[in-house]
Design a protein around this motif. Structure first.
Motif, PDB file in Angstrom:
ATOM      1  N   LYS A   1       6.375   8.345  -3.471  1.00 31.23           N
ATOM      2  CA  LYS A   1       6.152   8.672  -2.064  1.00 31.23           C
ATOM      3  C   LYS A   1       4.710   9.119  -1.842  1.00 31.23           C
ATOM      4  O   LYS A   1       4.073   8.732  -0.858  1.00 31.23           O
ATOM      5  N   SER A   2       4.162   9.928  -2.769  1.00 36.96           N
ATOM      6  CA  SER A   2       2.779  10.401  -2.651  1.00 36.96           C
ATOM      7  C   SER A   2       1.796   9.233  -2.743  1.00 36.96           C
ATOM      8  O   SER A   2       0.797   9.195  -2.018  1.00 36.96           O
ATOM      9  N   VAL A   3       2.101   8.289  -3.624  1.00 35.44           N
ATOM     10  CA  VAL A   3       1.242   7.112  -3.749  1.00 35.44           C
ATOM     11  C   VAL A   3       1.249   6.334  -2.446  1.00 35.44           C
ATOM     12  O   VAL A   3       0.200   5.920  -1.932  1.00 35.44           O
ATOM     13  N   ASP A   4       2.447   6.129  -1.880  1.00 32.45           N
ATOM     14  CA  ASP A   4       2.546   5.413  -0.605  1.00 32.45           C
ATOM     15  C   ASP A   4       1.775   6.133   0.495  1.00 32.45           C
ATOM     16  O   ASP A   4       1.077   5.502   1.285  1.00 32.45           O
ATOM     17  N   GLU A   5       1.880   7.459   0.533  1.00 32.25           N
ATOM     18  CA  GLU A   5       1.172   8.237   1.560  1.00 32.25           C
ATOM     19  C   GLU A   5      -0.345   8.093   1.399  1.00 32.25           C
ATOM     20  O   GLU A   5      -1.069   7.953   2.390  1.00 32.25           O
ATOM     21  N   GLN A   6      -0.830   8.153   0.169  1.00 29.42           N
ATOM     22  CA  GLN A   6      -2.275   8.011  -0.056  1.00 29.42           C
ATOM     23  C   GLN A   6      -2.760   6.621   0.342  1.00 29.42           C
ATOM     24  O   GLN A   6      -3.802   6.477   0.978  1.00 29.42           O
ATOM     25  N   LEU A   7      -2.009   5.598  -0.029  1.00 31.24           N
ATOM     26  CA  LEU A   7      -2.403   4.247   0.337  1.00 31.24           C
ATOM     27  C   LEU A   7      -2.386   4.059   1.849  1.00 31.24           C
ATOM     28  O   LEU A   7      -3.274   3.425   2.420  1.00 31.24           O
ATOM     29  N   GLN A   8      -1.399   4.638   2.495  1.00 29.32           N
ATOM     30  CA  GLN A   8      -1.301   4.497   3.950  1.00 29.32           C
ATOM     31  C   GLN A   8      -2.442   5.264   4.624  1.00 29.32           C
ATOM     32  O   GLN A   8      -3.019   4.786   5.613  1.00 29.32           O
ATOM     33  N   SER A   9      -2.798   6.433   4.100  1.00 23.86           N
ATOM     34  CA  SER A   9      -3.878   7.218   4.719  1.00 23.86           C
ATOM     35  C   SER A   9      -5.229   6.506   4.590  1.00 23.86           C
ATOM     36  O   SER A   9      -6.112   6.697   5.420  1.00 23.86           O
ATOM     37  N   LYS A  10      -5.385   5.680   3.573  1.00 28.29           N
ATOM     38  CA  LYS A  10      -6.636   4.946   3.392  1.00 28.29           C
ATOM     39  C   LYS A  10      -6.612   3.581   4.056  1.00 28.29           C
ATOM     40  O   LYS A  10      -7.563   2.833   3.979  1.00 28.29           O
ATOM     41  N   GLY A  11      -5.501   3.259   4.702  1.00 28.87           N
ATOM     42  CA  GLY A  11      -5.431   2.034   5.447  1.00 28.87           C
ATOM     43  C   GLY A  11      -5.013   0.816   4.648  1.00 28.87           C
ATOM     44  O   GLY A  11      -5.195  -0.323   5.099  1.00 28.87           O
ATOM     45  N   TYR A  12      -4.455   1.025   3.477  1.00 35.04           N
ATOM     46  CA  TYR A  12      -4.026  -0.109   2.671  1.00 35.04           C
ATOM     47  C   TYR A  12      -2.624  -0.592   3.040  1.00 35.04           C
ATOM     48  O   TYR A  12      -2.246  -1.695   2.706  1.00 35.04           O
ATOM     49  N   PHE A  13      -1.842   0.256   3.686  1.00 36.01           N
ATOM     50  CA  PHE A  13      -0.510  -0.108   4.146  1.00 36.01           C
ATOM     51  C   PHE A  13      -0.529  -0.273   5.647  1.00 36.01           C
ATOM     52  O   PHE A  13      -1.225   0.442   6.346  1.00 36.01           O
ATOM     53  N   ARG A  14       0.283  -1.195   6.128  1.00 37.21           N
ATOM     54  CA  ARG A  14       0.462  -1.321   7.555  1.00 37.21           C
ATOM     55  C   ARG A  14       1.481  -0.287   8.008  1.00 37.21           C
ATOM     56  O   ARG A  14       2.402   0.046   7.260  1.00 37.21           O
ATOM     57  N   GLU A  15       1.270   0.225   9.173  1.00 30.84           N
ATOM     58  CA  GLU A  15       2.266   1.153   9.712  1.00 30.84           C
ATOM     59  C   GLU A  15       3.324   0.349  10.440  1.00 30.84           C
ATOM     60  O   GLU A  15       3.029  -0.419  11.345  1.00 30.84           O
ATOM     61  N   ASP A  16       4.563   0.498  10.041  1.00 35.99           N
ATOM     62  CA  ASP A  16       5.661  -0.246  10.648  1.00 35.99           C
ATOM     63  C   ASP A  16       6.376   0.540  11.702  1.00 35.99           C
ATOM     64  O   ASP A  16       6.528   1.661  11.723  1.00 35.99           O
TER      65      ASP A  16
END
Length: 83
Positions: free
Chosen positions: A68-83
């Motif tokens: 979950k922390s990895v996902d949060e870090q990737l999302q905060s840096k813009g690597y994940f799309r927000e669904d």
């Protein structure tokens, strides 16, 4: 005749001073080379230590992060799309 001896002695003294100066210059040059070598060696050791600390920090961070922390870090840096 005495003047010739005085000139000879003066020449010998000047030659001695010149030779002594050359020997001292060679010693100084050698010591400067040693100092430069030690500086380069110290810089290499400092870089190696910095790299080791960075690798240690990366390893520690990767071990302690949950998925979950990895996902949060990737999302905060813009690597994940927000669904």
């Amino acid at each position: 005749m005495i003047n010739l001896y005085i000139v000879g002695v003066a020449f010998a003294v000047l030659a001695g001073v010149f030779i002594h100066g050359r020997v001292q210059a060679a010693k100084i040059r050698k010591q400067q080379e040693e100092i430069e070598f030690v500086k380069r060696e110290a810089a290499a050791v400092a870089q190696e230590l910095e790299n080791a600390n960075m690798a240690k920090n990366i390893t520690e961070n990767n071990r302690t992060l949950s998925s979950k922390s990895v996902d949060e870090q990737l999302q905060s840096k813009g690597y994940f799309r927000e669904d």
